[in-house]
Design a protein around this motif. Structure first.
Motif, PDB file in Angstrom:
ATOM      1  N   THR A  12      72.266  18.417 -20.452  1.00 49.01           N
ATOM      2  CA  THR A  12      70.817  17.723 -20.043  1.00 49.01           C
ATOM      3  C   THR A  12      70.237  18.941 -19.679  1.00 49.01           C
ATOM      4  OG1 THR A  12      71.993  18.289 -17.358  1.00 49.01           O
ATOM      5  CG2 THR A  12      72.370  15.895 -18.512  1.00 49.01           C
ATOM      6  N   ILE A  13      68.761  18.755 -19.338  1.00 48.62           N
ATOM      7  CA  ILE A  13      67.864  19.152 -19.070  1.00 48.62           C
ATOM      8  C   ILE A  13      67.743  20.255 -17.399  1.00 48.62           C
ATOM      9  CG2 ILE A  13      65.970  17.573 -17.757  1.00 48.62           C
ATOM     10  CD1 ILE A  13      63.502  19.822 -19.484  1.00 48.62           C
TER      11      ILE A  13
ATOM     12  N   GLU B   1      59.930   5.634 -24.595  1.00 48.69           N
ATOM     13  CA  GLU B   1      59.998   6.074 -22.945  1.00 48.69           C
ATOM     14  C   GLU B   1      60.958   7.680 -23.102  1.00 48.69           C
ATOM     15  OE1 GLU B   1      61.738   1.654 -21.418  1.00 48.69           O
ATOM     16  OE2 GLU B   1      63.198   2.743 -22.153  1.00 48.69           O
ATOM     17  N   ALA B   2      61.433   8.219 -23.939  1.00 48.68           N
ATOM     18  CA  ALA B   2      61.933   9.048 -24.662  1.00 48.68           C
ATOM     19  C   ALA B   2      60.747   9.901 -24.684  1.00 48.68           C
ATOM     20  CB  ALA B   2      62.607   9.007 -25.344  1.00 48.68           C
TER      21      ALA B   2
ATOM     22  N   SER C 260      56.417  14.340 -19.592  1.00 44.18           N
ATOM     23  CA  SER C 260      56.265  14.732 -18.120  1.00 44.18           C
ATOM     24  C   SER C 260      56.750  15.872 -17.991  1.00 44.18           C
ATOM     25  CB  SER C 260      57.057  13.655 -17.217  1.00 44.18           C
ATOM     26  OG  SER C 260      56.130  12.194 -17.352  1.00 44.18           O
ATOM     27  N   LEU C 261      58.418  16.349 -18.034  1.00 42.20           N
ATOM     28  CA  LEU C 261      58.866  16.920 -17.762  1.00 42.20           C
ATOM     29  C   LEU C 261      58.551  18.294 -18.183  1.00 42.20           C
ATOM     30  CD1 LEU C 261      62.750  15.645 -18.666  1.00 42.20           C
ATOM     31  CD2 LEU C 261      61.349  16.227 -16.203  1.00 42.20           C
TER      32      LEU C 261
ATOM     33  N   LEU D 147      55.345  23.493 -18.624  1.00 42.37           N
ATOM     34  CA  LEU D 147      54.593  24.512 -18.896  1.00 42.37           C
ATOM     35  C   LEU D 147      53.110  25.010 -18.478  1.00 42.37           C
ATOM     36  CD1 LEU D 147      53.837  22.577 -22.604  1.00 42.37           C
ATOM     37  CD2 LEU D 147      55.007  25.052 -22.183  1.00 42.37           C
ATOM     38  N   THR D 148      53.118  24.768 -17.302  1.00 35.97           N
ATOM     39  CA  THR D 148      51.975  25.058 -16.475  1.00 35.97           C
ATOM     40  C   THR D 148      52.798  25.937 -15.371  1.00 35.97           C
ATOM     41  OG1 THR D 148      51.228  22.203 -16.201  1.00 35.97           O
ATOM     42  CG2 THR D 148      50.556  23.902 -14.359  1.00 35.97           C
TER      43      THR D 148
END
Length: 275
Positions: free
Chosen positions: A202-203, A260-261, A267-268, A273-274
């Motif tokens: 998982t991320i 959806e993926a 979004s993640l 990256l911000t």
């Protein structure tokens, strides 16, 4: 967001779960909105070799057509897209409302616009930029194509020059060459390939590792699979680094659809990256 070239890879089997043209249009519309919202540079439609070849080829062309239609400013769509069956339900699609989709028909000198090349003569090319008269470009450009322009003069004659702004998001490029995933990735030549799969770590469990890899890369590919097949992930013979991640931990549904993926993953990455 960092100055990163972020590209999405989606399979031609992405629409395999439905034959309904309206539903297919809607699903591609979600992808297009996500591309624009998260400022994606390229979207590549790759050939899912496990999918029916004839259906896959047709679906890839459909995906490409709808993505390009949505990416085109409203004032150019009638010129750029003749009436065709694939666009029967585009009325359900939401507008992108991006900087290159202006809502006014009165641009100012110095503005950037996308324009459709209508005709040319020995002195240059006449261009439709959404005004009540054609603009003129003092260069010989290919006719019936969309280019980006800067308005350099508004007077009796509107003068434009081919130019694209480098400080604002100016749309995505759709690439559909009927290539498999490896060949498509090779042509893009990324620094890092991120494969999304529910079977990976998982991320949140590998976030620091992912952030480290992302921060040292400037050309990143994010790969999504189709509804009936997993992503081909043996990249050991290729030159770029890859990592597998599950971007939707503890999913509450048996399956997650490709669109959806895409939204969940981007979004993640928008947070990642911000700075």
């Amino acid at each position: 967001m960092q100055n990163i070239n972020l590209s999405l890879f989606i399979p031609n089997s992405f629409l395999a779960e439905t034959n309904d043209l309206k539903v297919k249009t809607y699903k591609v519309g979600i992808i297009s909105r996500a591309l624009a919202v998260f400022r994606i540079k390229n979207v590549i439609i790759y050939n899912d070799k496990s999918f029916n070849e004839e259906r896959g080829f047709k679906d890839a062309e459909f995906i490409e057509t709808v993505l390009n239609y949505m990416n085109t400013p409203q004032y150019l769509r009638k010129r750029a897209f003749p009436i065709q069956a694939d666009l029967k339900h585009v009325g359900i699609l939401p507008p992108l409302r991006t900087p290159y989709h202006p809502t006014n028909d009165s641009p100012n000198q110095g503005d950037y616009r996308q324009g459709f090349t209508v005709k040319r003569n020995k002195k240059g090319t006449f261009v439709d930029i959404g005004m009540d008269k054609l603009a003129f470009c003092k260069e010989q450009l290919t006719v019936n194509k969309i280019f980006s322009f800067k308005i350099t003069k508004i007077a009796k004659e509107v003068i434009v020059t081919p130019e694209e702004p480098d400080d604002i998001y100016w749309g995505y490029k759709t690439i559909n060459e009927n290539n498999g995933l490896k060949k498509s990735l090779n042509k893009l030549n990324p620094n890092l390939v991120i494969v999304t799969t529910r079977y990976a770590d998982t991320i949140n469990s590998i976030f620091d590792e992912l952030r480290y890899k992302v921060n040292k890369s400037n050309n990143i590919a994010i790969v999504f699979g189709g509804p009936y097949s997993s992503v081909e992930n043996d990249f050991s013979d290729l030159k770029w680094e890859s990592i597998e991640i599950n971007t939707i931990p503890n999913q509450g549904t048996q399956t997650v659809r490709t669109e959806e993926a895409v939204v969940s993953t981007l979004s993640l990455f928008n947070i990642l990256l911000t700075d």
